[in-house]
Design a protein around this motif. Structure first.
Motif, PDB file in Angstrom:
ATOM      1  N   ARG A 199       0.864  -1.190   0.000  1.00  0.00           N
ATOM      2  CA  ARG A 199       0.000   0.000   0.000  1.00  0.00           C
ATOM      3  C   ARG A 199       0.895   1.232   0.000  1.00  0.00           C
ATOM      4  NH1 ARG A 199      -5.389   1.119   1.117  1.00  0.00           N
ATOM      5  NH2 ARG A 199      -5.683   3.195   1.969  1.00  0.00           N
ATOM      6  N   ARG A 200       0.674   2.098  -0.949  1.00  0.00           N
ATOM      7  CA  ARG A 200       1.490   3.310  -1.070  1.00  0.00           C
ATOM      8  C   ARG A 200       0.673   4.535  -0.678  1.00  0.00           C
ATOM      9  NH1 ARG A 200       4.803   2.391  -6.682  1.00  0.00           N
ATOM     10  NH2 ARG A 200       5.909   0.576  -5.973  1.00  0.00           N
ATOM     11  N   THR A 201       1.358   5.539  -0.167  1.00  0.00           N
ATOM     12  CA  THR A 201       0.687   6.789   0.177  1.00  0.00           C
ATOM     13  C   THR A 201       0.616   7.682  -1.060  1.00  0.00           C
ATOM     14  OG1 THR A 201       2.723   7.924   0.781  1.00  0.00           O
ATOM     15  CG2 THR A 201       1.629   6.663   2.526  1.00  0.00           C
ATOM     16  N   ARG A 219       1.941  10.500  -1.478  1.00  0.00           N
ATOM     17  CA  ARG A 219       3.275  11.047  -1.787  1.00  0.00           C
ATOM     18  C   ARG A 219       4.108  10.074  -2.607  1.00  0.00           C
ATOM     19  NH1 ARG A 219       4.843  12.918   4.060  1.00  0.00           N
ATOM     20  NH2 ARG A 219       2.835  13.787   4.513  1.00  0.00           N
ATOM     21  N   ASP A 220       3.840   8.773  -2.438  1.00  0.00           N
ATOM     22  CA  ASP A 220       4.552   7.769  -3.222  1.00  0.00           C
ATOM     23  C   ASP A 220       4.040   7.710  -4.659  1.00  0.00           C
ATOM     24  OD1 ASP A 220       6.018   6.978  -0.971  1.00  0.00           O
ATOM     25  OD2 ASP A 220       4.516   5.472  -0.427  1.00  0.00           O
ATOM     26  N   LEU A 221       2.786   8.073  -4.856  1.00  0.00           N
ATOM     27  CA  LEU A 221       2.143   7.913  -6.154  1.00  0.00           C
ATOM     28  C   LEU A 221       2.195   9.147  -7.039  1.00  0.00           C
ATOM     29  CD1 LEU A 221      -1.067   6.019  -4.992  1.00  0.00           C
ATOM     30  CD2 LEU A 221       0.993   5.046  -6.010  1.00  0.00           C
ATOM     31  N   ALA A 231       3.692  13.186  -7.724  1.00  0.00           N
ATOM     32  CA  ALA A 231       4.652  14.255  -7.432  1.00  0.00           C
ATOM     33  C   ALA A 231       3.926  15.592  -7.532  1.00  0.00           C
ATOM     34  CB  ALA A 231       5.803  14.212  -8.424  1.00  0.00           C
ATOM     35  N   ARG A 237       7.338  19.097   1.960  1.00  0.00           N
ATOM     36  CA  ARG A 237       7.243  17.656   2.174  1.00  0.00           C
ATOM     37  C   ARG A 237       5.984  17.268   2.931  1.00  0.00           C
ATOM     38  NH1 ARG A 237      11.599  16.106  -0.093  1.00  0.00           N
ATOM     39  NH2 ARG A 237      13.656  16.933   0.263  1.00  0.00           N
ATOM     40  N   LYS A 253       4.024   9.465 -10.308  1.00  0.00           N
ATOM     41  CA  LYS A 253       5.335   8.870 -10.066  1.00  0.00           C
ATOM     42  C   LYS A 253       5.226   7.361 -10.302  1.00  0.00           C
ATOM     43  CE  LYS A 253       7.033  10.204  -5.981  1.00  0.00           C
ATOM     44  NZ  LYS A 253       7.342  10.905  -4.736  1.00  0.00           N
ATOM     45  N   HIS A 254       4.419   6.725  -9.492  1.00  0.00           N
ATOM     46  CA  HIS A 254       4.205   5.287  -9.615  1.00  0.00           C
ATOM     47  C   HIS A 254       2.720   4.988  -9.700  1.00  0.00           C
ATOM     48  CE1 HIS A 254       8.402   4.681  -8.629  1.00  0.00           C
ATOM     49  NE2 HIS A 254       8.247   5.483  -7.595  1.00  0.00           N
TER      50      HIS A 254
END
Length: 58
Positions: free
Chosen positions: A3-5, A7-9, A11, A25, A43-44
Motif C-alpha cells: 500500500r502506497r501513500t 506522496r509515493d504515487l 509528485a 514535504r 510517479k508510480h
C-alpha cells in the motif's frame, strides 16, 4: 500487496506567481494573494489513480 501513500504515487510541484518553486514535504503550500500554479504528475500511479486536492481560504 504494497500500500502506497499519495506522496509515493503523485509528485506535486508548486510555483508562486514569481515562478519561485516551493517544496513542502508535508503536502502543505502557502499561497500569497497573487496565487500560483500547482502541478501534479504521476510517479508510480496508474492512469486511473484519483487524487484529492483540498483548498482552504483563510
Amino acid at each position: 500487496m504494497v500500500r502506497r501513500t499519495a506522496r509515493d504515487l503523485v509528485a506535486a510541484r508548486f510555483a508562486d506567481s514569481r515562478g519561485q518553486v516551493a517544496v513542502a514535504r508535508s503536502g502543505h503550500y502557502q499561497v500569497g494573494r497573487d496565487g500560483g500554479v500547482l502541478s501534479l504528475s504521476p510517479k508510480h500511479a496508474e492512469t486511473d489513480t484519483r487524487v484529492t486536492v483540498i483548498v482552504s481560504y483563510d
